[in-house]
Design a protein around this motif. Structure first.
Motif, short mmCIF file in Angstrom:
data_model
loop_
_atom_site.label_atom_id
_atom_site.label_comp_id
_atom_site.label_asym_id
_atom_site.label_seq_id
_atom_site.Cartn_x
_atom_site.Cartn_y
_atom_site.Cartn_z
N HIS A 82 0.95 -1.20 0.19
CA HIS A 82 0.03 -0.03 -0.05
C HIS A 82 0.89 1.17 -0.11
O HIS A 82 1.34 1.60 1.06
CB HIS A 82 -0.84 -0.04 1.20
CG HIS A 82 -1.79 -1.08 1.56
ND1 HIS A 82 -2.83 -1.03 1.59
CD2 HIS A 82 -1.24 -2.36 2.30
CE1 HIS A 82 -3.54 -2.28 2.18
NE2 HIS A 82 -2.20 -3.12 2.33
N ARG A 104 2.86 7.30 10.91
CA ARG A 104 2.20 6.78 12.16
C ARG A 104 3.23 6.11 13.21
O ARG A 104 2.83 4.88 13.75
CB ARG A 104 1.17 5.60 11.70
CG ARG A 104 0.02 6.56 11.24
CD ARG A 104 -1.14 5.74 9.96
NE ARG A 104 -1.61 4.46 10.91
CZ ARG A 104 -2.19 3.65 9.95
NH1 ARG A 104 -2.42 3.64 8.81
NH2 ARG A 104 -2.84 2.33 10.61
N TYR A 120 -3.75 -3.77 17.71
CA TYR A 120 -4.06 -2.97 16.35
C TYR A 120 -5.40 -3.30 15.96
O TYR A 120 -5.85 -4.63 16.03
CB TYR A 120 -2.82 -3.81 15.47
CG TYR A 120 -3.14 -3.26 13.96
CD1 TYR A 120 -2.82 -1.95 13.57
CD2 TYR A 120 -3.90 -3.97 13.12
CE1 TYR A 120 -3.13 -1.46 12.30
CE2 TYR A 120 -4.27 -3.50 11.87
CZ TYR A 120 -3.76 -2.35 11.38
OH TYR A 120 -3.89 -1.97 10.07
N ILE A 132 -6.19 3.44 10.00
CA ILE A 132 -6.16 3.84 8.67
C ILE A 132 -6.84 5.31 8.56
O ILE A 132 -6.39 5.91 7.58
CB ILE A 132 -7.22 2.73 8.01
CG1 ILE A 132 -6.38 1.48 7.89
CG2 ILE A 132 -7.33 3.05 6.71
CD1 ILE A 132 -7.17 0.35 7.70
N TYR A 155 -6.19 4.62 0.63
CA TYR A 155 -6.18 5.77 1.64
C TYR A 155 -6.88 7.08 1.04
O TYR A 155 -6.40 8.21 1.66
CB TYR A 155 -4.68 6.04 1.93
CG TYR A 155 -4.19 4.98 2.70
CD1 TYR A 155 -4.62 4.41 3.92
CD2 TYR A 155 -3.04 4.03 2.22
CE1 TYR A 155 -3.79 3.49 4.49
CE2 TYR A 155 -2.32 3.06 2.80
CZ TYR A 155 -2.95 2.69 4.15
OH TYR A 155 -2.24 1.67 4.93
N HIS A 207 -11.50 -0.33 1.79
CA HIS A 207 -10.39 -0.78 2.79
C HIS A 207 -11.13 -0.57 4.16
O HIS A 207 -11.01 -1.58 5.00
CB HIS A 207 -9.11 0.41 2.71
CG HIS A 207 -7.99 0.05 3.13
ND1 HIS A 207 -6.94 0.92 3.39
CD2 HIS A 207 -7.39 -0.90 3.93
CE1 HIS A 207 -6.02 0.26 3.90
NE2 HIS A 207 -6.32 -0.87 4.31
N PHE A 226 -10.93 -5.36 2.27
CA PHE A 226 -10.68 -5.65 3.23
C PHE A 226 -11.83 -6.45 4.23
O PHE A 226 -12.59 -5.59 4.63
CB PHE A 226 -10.16 -4.70 4.21
CG PHE A 226 -9.39 -4.81 5.40
CD1 PHE A 226 -9.06 -5.93 5.98
CD2 PHE A 226 -9.19 -3.56 6.38
CE1 PHE A 226 -8.14 -6.34 7.36
CE2 PHE A 226 -8.80 -4.10 7.79
CZ PHE A 226 -8.21 -5.01 8.06
N HIS A 229 -8.04 -9.24 1.03
CA HIS A 229 -7.57 -9.23 2.68
C HIS A 229 -8.40 -10.14 3.37
O HIS A 229 -9.74 -9.58 3.51
CB HIS A 229 -7.45 -7.80 3.11
CG HIS A 229 -6.38 -7.06 2.48
ND1 HIS A 229 -6.38 -6.44 1.30
CD2 HIS A 229 -5.33 -6.40 3.57
CE1 HIS A 229 -5.34 -5.51 1.56
NE2 HIS A 229 -4.73 -5.66 2.65
N GLN A 248 -7.12 -11.44 8.82
CA GLN A 248 -5.95 -10.75 9.49
C GLN A 248 -6.25 -10.46 10.98
O GLN A 248 -5.38 -10.57 11.77
CB GLN A 248 -5.54 -9.42 9.10
CG GLN A 248 -4.46 -8.59 9.72
CD GLN A 248 -4.38 -7.16 9.11
OE1 GLN A 248 -5.14 -6.64 8.25
NE2 GLN A 248 -3.42 -6.61 9.49
N HIS A 305 -2.91 -12.10 4.17
CA HIS A 305 -2.82 -12.26 5.55
C HIS A 305 -3.01 -13.68 5.96
O HIS A 305 -2.19 -14.20 6.49
CB HIS A 305 -3.90 -11.14 6.33
CG HIS A 305 -3.48 -9.70 6.15
ND1 HIS A 305 -2.49 -9.22 6.93
CD2 HIS A 305 -4.00 -8.84 5.36
CE1 HIS A 305 -2.32 -7.91 6.71
NE2 HIS A 305 -3.19 -7.78 5.79
N ASP A 343 3.53 -6.13 2.28
CA ASP A 343 2.38 -5.44 2.77
C ASP A 343 2.73 -4.01 3.40
O ASP A 343 2.19 -3.46 4.03
CB ASP A 343 1.64 -6.28 4.30
CG ASP A 343 0.26 -5.65 4.55
OD1 ASP A 343 -0.09 -4.86 3.70
OD2 ASP A 343 -0.08 -5.81 5.68
N SER A 400 0.48 -1.25 9.56
CA SER A 400 0.60 -2.27 10.11
C SER A 400 1.77 -3.10 9.70
O SER A 400 2.19 -4.30 10.13
CB SER A 400 -0.60 -3.32 9.65
OG SER A 400 -0.75 -3.53 8.33
O1 NIG Z 1 -2.87 -4.84 4.93
N1 NIG Z 1 -5.55 -4.82 6.66
C1 NIG Z 1 -5.86 -3.76 5.87
N2 NIG Z 1 -4.92 -2.82 5.22
C2 NIG Z 1 -3.60 -2.67 5.84
C3 NIG Z 1 -3.24 -2.00 7.02
C4 NIG Z 1 -3.67 -0.50 6.83
C5 NIG Z 1 -3.34 0.70 7.72
O2 NIG Z 1 -3.19 0.12 9.08
O3 NIG Z 1 -3.18 1.56 7.40
C6 NIG Z 1 -2.90 -4.27 5.98
O4 NIG Z 1 -2.32 -4.67 7.03
#
Ligand code: NIG
Ligand code: FE
Length: 384
Positions: free
Chosen positions: A72, A79, A92, A97, A137, A164, A199, A227, A230, A250, A301, A306
């Motif tokens: 991404h 962050r 988490y 996000i 995003y 997302h 997601f 996704h 996770q 994931h 990732d 994350s």
């Molecule tokens: O792959 N799982 C969703 N999206 C991202 C994390 C995105 C973020 O925390 O900004 C991932 O881990």
């Protein structure tokens, strides 16, 4: 113009019909001939053909470039404070996000492009020769479209991830957001993406929403990936298999039924060690996948929340140390596995006719990625 890379101590081809006959198809004391942007020949150095130019590799290892099938990279902001809080015990849950979405909407296209170029440079220096990247995003029609246009300038492997999370501005009407993602936003994004992703997890989208969005994407010619698993178990992994998604990513909480479904289908399971590392999540046991016959990929990732790493070498080291991969399985997953996760047959393998995407290590063996964790052993990167 032909170039012969000669005196390769260990050549990993990922072609099981050559060399030691293992999945990595390792040839020792090897050579590799490149003609233009393609591999023309691989084999023992004693049988090497003539070439216009010769490069000696001094007994080091040469391997296919890494194929990072999950990142991404179009975002703004930082962050690190969220990461520090997590290392002090905060869980988490993907809530951060929203922070990145706000920063990304604020940022200029030039700033997003510069950040993407910086991360793409890191990937390349670490040996990645093909990478995928997602939107996700922006979460408005114009911001998602802008993210994909920016991404498209650097890679053909672009993924529309309008799903997302439900953005804060839609928190009282998630159905309206799902309709937007599958409607006007998709229409604005479809020409700038190859893939569509959702997601599908706790706090993000449920399996019915994911199915609805993915089907809308498939209807306009995008290919699905997902996704799932996770943050907790769910039906996302089986949805991915049912839709013949290229990959489900994931899989931290995959159940035995999920793994059986994966083994029976054509969907790659992409494991993301950076995410477990950076969120202190439990390690998925890769043996359960590998021993059941699931095709497994490893990817970075890379994202600001994350898993803020671009290092496939780091991911391999963690996958070997903590997830049960052998060094050989991890290397295959980071190269040929990534290519499968992107349904690409021109990369991830060094054989005649394939793209000349390969790396040379300042080391005698690919095992050094796990054996020398964190050390920059990639000496040369050749892309086409
Ligand atoms: O792959 N799982 C969703 N999206 C991202 C994390 C995105 C973020 O925390 O900004 C991932 O881990
Ligand atoms: Fe991701």
């Amino acid at each position: 113009m032909t170039v012969l890379y000669d005196d390769i101590g260990e050549l990993v081809t990922n072609d099981p019909t050559v060399g030691d006959g293992s999945p990595l198809g390792v040839i020792t004391d090897a050579a590799l001939l490149v003609d233009g942007d393609r591999i023309a020949w691989v084999g023992p150095k004693a049988a090497a053909p003539e070439a216009d130019r010769r490069v000696t590799c001094g007994g080091t290892a040469v391997l296919p470039g890494f194929v990072d099938s999950h990142a991404h990279l179009v975002f703004a902001g930082d962050r690190s404070a969220e990461f520090a809080a997590r290392m002090a015990g905060e869980p988490y849950d993907g809530g951060g996000i929203a922070t990145t979405v706000a920063a990304t909407r604020e940022a200029s296209a030039d700033a997003l492009t510069a950040n993407l170029a910086r991360l793409a440079g890191e990937l390349r220096r670490g040996g990645v020769t093909t990478f995928e990247t997602k939107s996700g995003y922006g979460l408005t029609t114009v911001d998602e479209q802008r993210s994909l246009q920016i991404a498209n300038a650097l890679t053909p492997e672009t993924t529309y991830l309008g799903a997302h999370v439900v953005p804060l501005d839609f928190r009282h009407d998630r159905d309206a957001y799902v309709r937007l993602v599958a409607g006007d936003m998709l229409a604005a994004c479809r020409d700038h993406a190859r893939w569509i992703d959702v997601f599908c997890d706790r706090g993000a989208f449920d399996v019915d929403e994911a199915r609805f969005i993915l089907r809308a994407g498939i209807d306009v010619g995008l290919q699905p990936r997902l996704h799932a698993g996770q943050l907790g178990p769910g039906d996302g992994i089986r949805l991915a298999v049912a839709l013949n998604a290229a990959s489900v990513d994931h899989c931290t909480y995959a159940t035995d039924a999920d793994i059986e479904a994966l083994a029976a289908g054509d969907t790659v399971a992409t494991l993301l060690p950076g995410a477990e590392f950076s969120t202190r999540a439990p390690w998925p046991d890769a043996r359960r996948f590998l021993d059941t016959g699931v095709t497994v990929a490893l990817a970075t990732d890379c994202n600001p929340g994350s898993s803020y790493t671009t290092s496939m070498g780091f991911c391999i080291a963690v996958a070997v140390r903590d997830m049960g991969f052998t060094p050989a399985e991890a290397l295959w997953a980071a190269t040929a596995g990534g290519a499968r996760a992107l349904r690409r047959d021109d990369v991830g393998v060094l054989a005649a006719g394939k793209r000349a995407d390969f790396i040379r290590l300042d080391a005698p063996s690919y095992v050094h990625f796990a054996y020398r964790p964190g050390v920059p052993i990639v000496a040369d990167v050749v892309i086409a």
